[in-house]
Design a protein around this motif. Structure first.
Motif, PDB file in Angstrom:
ATOM      1  N   ARG A 260       0.844  -1.199   0.000  1.00 44.96           N
ATOM      2  CA  ARG A 260       0.000   0.000   0.000  1.00 44.96           C
ATOM      3  C   ARG A 260       0.878   1.247   0.000  1.00 44.96           C
ATOM      4  NH1 ARG A 260      -1.921   0.578   6.364  1.00 44.96           N
ATOM      5  NH2 ARG A 260       0.152   0.264   7.226  1.00 44.96           N
ATOM      6  N   VAL A 261       0.570   2.181  -0.849  1.00 47.12           N
ATOM      7  CA  VAL A 261       1.306   3.446  -0.853  1.00 47.12           C
ATOM      8  C   VAL A 261       0.394   4.657  -0.793  1.00 47.12           C
ATOM      9  CG1 VAL A 261       3.413   2.578  -1.939  1.00 47.12           C
ATOM     10  CG2 VAL A 261       1.520   3.369  -3.364  1.00 47.12           C
ATOM     11  N   GLY A 262      -0.913   4.439  -0.841  1.00 41.07           N
ATOM     12  CA  GLY A 262      -1.826   5.558  -0.622  1.00 41.07           C
ATOM     13  C   GLY A 262      -1.938   5.821   0.868  1.00 41.07           C
ATOM     14  N   ALA A 263      -1.859   7.086   1.269  1.00 41.59           N
ATOM     15  CA  ALA A 263      -1.934   7.411   2.705  1.00 41.59           C
ATOM     16  C   ALA A 263      -3.225   6.832   3.285  1.00 41.59           C
ATOM     17  CB  ALA A 263      -1.895   8.917   2.885  1.00 41.59           C
ATOM     18  N   PRO A 264      -3.107   5.923   4.262  1.00 42.43           N
ATOM     19  CA  PRO A 264      -4.290   5.193   4.724  1.00 42.43           C
ATOM     20  C   PRO A 264      -5.299   6.081   5.456  1.00 42.43           C
ATOM     21  CG  PRO A 264      -2.357   4.566   6.017  1.00 42.43           C
ATOM     22  CD  PRO A 264      -1.875   5.473   4.936  1.00 42.43           C
ATOM     23  N   TYR A 266      -7.680   4.913   7.191  1.00 39.27           N
ATOM     24  CA  TYR A 266      -8.277   3.924   8.092  1.00 39.27           C
ATOM     25  C   TYR A 266      -7.251   3.623   9.175  1.00 39.27           C
ATOM     26  CZ  TYR A 266      -5.272   1.282   4.974  1.00 39.27           C
ATOM     27  OH  TYR A 266      -4.185   0.874   4.251  1.00 39.27           O
ATOM     28  N   GLY A 267      -7.717   3.038  10.263  1.00 39.07           N
ATOM     29  CA  GLY A 267      -6.801   2.717  11.349  1.00 39.07           C
ATOM     30  C   GLY A 267      -6.609   1.229  11.551  1.00 39.07           C
ATOM     31  N   GLU A 268      -7.567   0.451  11.067  1.00 34.53           N
ATOM     32  CA  GLU A 268      -7.537  -0.992  11.298  1.00 34.53           C
ATOM     33  C   GLU A 268      -7.616  -1.720   9.965  1.00 34.53           C
ATOM     34  OE1 GLU A 268      -8.146  -2.706  14.527  1.00 34.53           O
ATOM     35  OE2 GLU A 268      -7.616  -0.803  15.488  1.00 34.53           O
ATOM     36  N   VAL A 269      -6.850  -2.791   9.853  1.00 29.92           N
ATOM     37  CA  VAL A 269      -6.812  -3.572   8.622  1.00 29.92           C
ATOM     38  C   VAL A 269      -7.393  -4.960   8.889  1.00 29.92           C
ATOM     39  CG1 VAL A 269      -5.284  -4.594   6.909  1.00 29.92           C
ATOM     40  CG2 VAL A 269      -4.773  -2.337   7.841  1.00 29.92           C
ATOM     41  N   PRO A 270      -8.316  -5.416   8.038  1.00 31.90           N
ATOM     42  CA  PRO A 270      -8.897  -6.743   8.249  1.00 31.90           C
ATOM     43  C   PRO A 270      -7.936  -7.857   7.843  1.00 31.90           C
ATOM     44  CG  PRO A 270      -9.844  -5.727   6.293  1.00 31.90           C
ATOM     45  CD  PRO A 270      -8.935  -4.712   6.908  1.00 31.90           C
ATOM     46  N   LEU A 271      -7.041  -8.193   8.754  1.00 31.54           N
ATOM     47  CA  LEU A 271      -6.049  -9.251   8.518  1.00 31.54           C
ATOM     48  C   LEU A 271      -6.182 -10.270   9.638  1.00 31.54           C
ATOM     49  CD1 LEU A 271      -2.871  -7.189   7.492  1.00 31.54           C
ATOM     50  CD2 LEU A 271      -4.050  -8.866   6.081  1.00 31.54           C
ATOM     51  N   LEU A 282       1.205  -7.830   4.190  1.00 34.07           N
ATOM     52  CA  LEU A 282       0.891  -6.430   3.916  1.00 34.07           C
ATOM     53  C   LEU A 282       2.163  -5.623   4.108  1.00 34.07           C
ATOM     54  CD1 LEU A 282      -1.308  -4.240   3.315  1.00 34.07           C
ATOM     55  CD2 LEU A 282      -1.412  -3.892   5.787  1.00 34.07           C
ATOM     56  N   GLY A 285       4.197   1.526   2.352  1.00 32.85           N
ATOM     57  CA  GLY A 285       4.266   2.659   3.268  1.00 32.85           C
ATOM     58  C   GLY A 285       4.709   3.885   2.501  1.00 32.85           C
ATOM     59  N   VAL A 286       5.004   4.935   3.258  1.00 30.79           N
ATOM     60  CA  VAL A 286       5.401   6.180   2.610  1.00 30.79           C
ATOM     61  C   VAL A 286       6.729   5.945   1.874  1.00 30.79           C
ATOM     62  CG1 VAL A 286       6.556   7.032   4.708  1.00 30.79           C
ATOM     63  CG2 VAL A 286       5.736   8.646   2.979  1.00 30.79           C
TER      64      VAL A 286
ATOM     65  N   ARG B 260       3.939 -13.035  11.971  1.00 31.55           N
ATOM     66  CA  ARG B 260       3.062 -13.674  12.971  1.00 31.55           C
ATOM     67  C   ARG B 260       2.843 -15.129  12.581  1.00 31.55           C
ATOM     68  NH1 ARG B 260      -3.016 -11.579  11.272  1.00 31.55           N
ATOM     69  NH2 ARG B 260      -2.789 -12.049   9.066  1.00 31.55           N
ATOM     70  N   GLY B 267      -9.559 -10.094  14.483  1.00 30.10           N
ATOM     71  CA  GLY B 267      -9.926  -9.947  13.081  1.00 30.10           C
ATOM     72  C   GLY B 267      -9.339  -8.712  12.429  1.00 30.10           C
ATOM     73  N   GLU B 268      -8.974  -7.739  13.251  1.00 34.57           N
ATOM     74  CA  GLU B 268      -8.488  -6.465  12.727  1.00 34.57           C
ATOM     75  C   GLU B 268      -7.119  -6.159  13.318  1.00 34.57           C
ATOM     76  OE1 GLU B 268     -10.500  -3.893  11.014  1.00 34.57           O
ATOM     77  OE2 GLU B 268     -11.940  -5.490  10.575  1.00 34.57           O
ATOM     78  N   VAL B 269      -6.255  -5.621  12.495  1.00 39.91           N
ATOM     79  CA  VAL B 269      -4.894  -5.296  12.918  1.00 39.91           C
ATOM     80  C   VAL B 269      -4.709  -3.779  12.880  1.00 39.91           C
ATOM     81  CG1 VAL B 269      -2.460  -5.565  12.347  1.00 39.91           C
ATOM     82  CG2 VAL B 269      -4.030  -7.476  12.019  1.00 39.91           C
ATOM     83  N   GLY B 272      -2.427   1.536  10.790  1.00 38.54           N
ATOM     84  CA  GLY B 272      -2.942   2.761  10.184  1.00 38.54           C
ATOM     85  C   GLY B 272      -1.823   3.693   9.766  1.00 38.54           C
ATOM     86  N   PHE B 276       2.121   3.098   8.534  1.00 37.65           N
ATOM     87  CA  PHE B 276       2.364   3.452   7.128  1.00 37.65           C
ATOM     88  C   PHE B 276       3.583   4.365   7.019  1.00 37.65           C
ATOM     89  CE2 PHE B 276       1.723   6.511   3.677  1.00 37.65           C
ATOM     90  CZ  PHE B 276       1.551   5.676   2.576  1.00 37.65           C
ATOM     91  N   ASN B 279       6.731   2.509   7.381  1.00 35.13           N
ATOM     92  CA  ASN B 279       6.996   1.406   6.441  1.00 35.13           C
ATOM     93  C   ASN B 279       7.090   0.042   7.138  1.00 35.13           C
ATOM     94  OD1 ASN B 279       7.617   1.989   3.388  1.00 35.13           O
ATOM     95  ND2 ASN B 279       8.256   3.809   4.505  1.00 35.13           N
ATOM     96  N   LEU B 282       3.711  -6.438   7.715  1.00 31.87           N
ATOM     97  CA  LEU B 282       3.168  -7.566   8.482  1.00 31.87           C
ATOM     98  C   LEU B 282       3.143  -8.778   7.566  1.00 31.87           C
ATOM     99  CD1 LEU B 282       1.812  -8.590  11.145  1.00 31.87           C
ATOM    100  CD2 LEU B 282      -0.371  -8.194  10.000  1.00 31.87           C
TER     101      LEU B 282
END
Lengths: 344, 344
Positions: A260-264, A266-271, A282, A285-286, B260, B267-269, B272, B276, B279, B282
């Motif tokens: 991912r390189v777009g400034a997120p 969101y705060g939580e990632v569904p992983l 995943l 980053g910047v 990990r 479910g969520e990591v 954010g 990011f 860099n 995960l």
């Protein structure tokens, strides 16, 4: 920028050398970044406003005592984070974590959307460009300050190579730069997800092999269909929204990587458990643009890539506000900012 | 297992060859996995119960027509996912995503905590061990079925090498295996986070250089202190809980990687904007143990590593329930299960 939708061009004090490591650069070309559109869309109103712009190239006008490699008249490009290029992080290629670096348009540092900029850590930050002020390559060279290097960072951290299939999420300037970068790294299958035909057409020119204009679950299904049900080894997420990330996780192959390189936004990632069982990585980053400029520069100078084609509108500095408006309205893909005739 | 805390040893039909690709293996050594403790702690009561166990080694008793490489009497170890070892995913080393593979103790497949097991895709799944049934190496060889390979997967996907500093989160059998693996890959600085002194002492024997017994913010601060404020390049997360993951993200250096391998109980990591900007990557996931057995086997046979030391209690098959209880109560680090004297 004084708040959402409120960009003004104002007179500010001329930049001057403050530290021996400074240089002053007269800006020849600047531009508006997709990430500038986040505050343009939502920034609370402020009384004093903030400087803007982190992409520029220009001409060195003055240097401090400790900038031995640069001289008045040098044409240079600035990456979107300034850095000393000597600390341990810079030595590792992570200039965005430089121990003596920082961001433009913050903490008393000028922004790139202006007539001139005081550049801290100029010796480490600026890269000389062997072209003249009237070179037709200036737009492509300007992309070295951010979008091309950001797309490249995305492809590199995702591990793109000739054996990996690629999905690029997003047909903005970064997504299109990611297509260039994936192609440049040898990828033979590049699926571009985007729904603006003029942009995806440019993506095809840049090396995309398939366009998926559907979004969400429908878009995921389409990419799965195109890849025998498996998804692609790498996914280059060039948007920054949660839906774009969810799509990325939906189209990545088991054992694959989402970068991912777009400034997120969101705060939580569904992983969770499913991604764990599929060994999904995943990363990204910047982008440490400074780390990549020397590598990418020859491809621009020798015409092998033309990332400057992402600029489809040009405004004078005095019309920067119109540039923001056009990009936010999706009328323009990416807006180039040139000095005003009066300045010239 | 009939529900939380309810493990019973019962007679089931003897396994028999059903497919030409099957083998039947008489179990010599099995064990209880940390991941078995999740259902042991929370599984809803069921009428019929489920088979248990996914780690075993034993002796081939019978083979189908399409298992040319194995013969009655061969001593073999089974990785914790069965696989054909020939499909494209297996060829890439991702046997956990094998197109013809699956899990033990599911869908009519036997579990490893038993007297014998029907092994599907036996040719691809089983690896011959050049030792006798009474070898003192059996405990260490049994770790090839899961924990050693899982620790190795964690270290490999994190990118551990002689130049990376390492934090290992968790002093269970997987965490300790991750210490062995990080050391084996050349890491010189290995910080082990754990609070059971007998386990962290074993970690020191395995190659850990520092022990941090504090948890949460205090533990993060301690690792930061030990690393000049920066954290470590790699973090091996061997627990699976959200707090362990949060700690991982707190101790990872900018540009670093968290891997990990503990089954995620979330479910969520929280990945954010700060992660990011730093860099952070995960990675990790369920370990394709089959991919690593041949590489790790010589180190056990030649005594360079002794992962079998994680077994600190042995029960007969009939006492498997007591093994679960002791591990869940943290009285035992990892429990070895041997055939009952009656069976022998």
């Amino acid at each position: 920028m004084y708040g959402a939708g409120n960009v003004r061009v104002e007179n500010v004090p001329d930049p001057k050398i403050q530290q021996p490591t400074d240089a002053v650069v007269r800006v020849l070309r600047a531009c508006v970044c997709g990430s500038d559109l986040w505050p343009y869309g939502s920034m609370p109103a402020t009384e004093h406003g903030v400087r803007m712009g982190h992409e520029f190239l220009g001409v060195v006008e003055d240097t401090g005592a400790d900038v031995p490699g640069l001289h008045r008249g040098d044409l240079v490009v600035a990456p979107f984070v300034w850095s000393d290029n000597t600390c341990d992080f810079c030595a590792e290629g992570l200039h965005t974590s430089c121990r003596h670096g920082g961001l433009w348009a913050r903490d008393g540092i000028d922004g790139g959307q202006g007539e001139a900029v005081r550049v801290p850590q100029a010796q480490g930050t600026l890269v000389k460009l062997p072209v003249a002020e009237d070179s037709a390559l200036l737009p492509s060279l300007l992309t070295l300050s951010d979008v091309l290097c950001t797309g490249h960072h995305c492809a590199v951290t995702a591990g793109v190579n000739p054996r990996t299939t690629v999905t690029v999420i997003g047909d903005g300037a970064v997504g299109l730069s990611a297509v260039i970068s994936a192609k440049r790294l040898g990828a033979e299958r590049i699926i571009l997800m985007g729904r603006h035909k003029d942009r995806t057409d440019l993506g095809l020119d840049f090396g995309a092999t398939d366009i998926v204009s559907e979004r969400g679950e429908e878009g995921i299904e389409r990419v799965r269909e195109l890849t025998g049900g498996d998804g692609t080894h790498t996914v280059l997420e060039c948007v920054g929204t949660l839906p774009a990330l969810q799509t990325s996780l939906g189209v990545v192959r088991a054992g694959g990587t989402v970068s991912r390189v777009g400034a997120p936004q969101y705060g939580e990632v569904p992983l969770g458990f499913p991604e764990f069982m599929n060994n999904i990585t995943l990363t990204g980053g910047v982008a440490p643009a400074r780390a990549y400029i020397e590598e990418l520069l020859p491809d621009i100078l020798e015409g092998r890539i033309q990332p400057g084609r992402v600029f489809d509108r040009t405004v004078g500095l005095g019309d920067t506000s119109e540039g923001y408006r056009a990009m936010a309205a999706r009328e323009a893909l990416k807006v180039l900012v040139t000095p005003d005739p009066l300045t010239l």
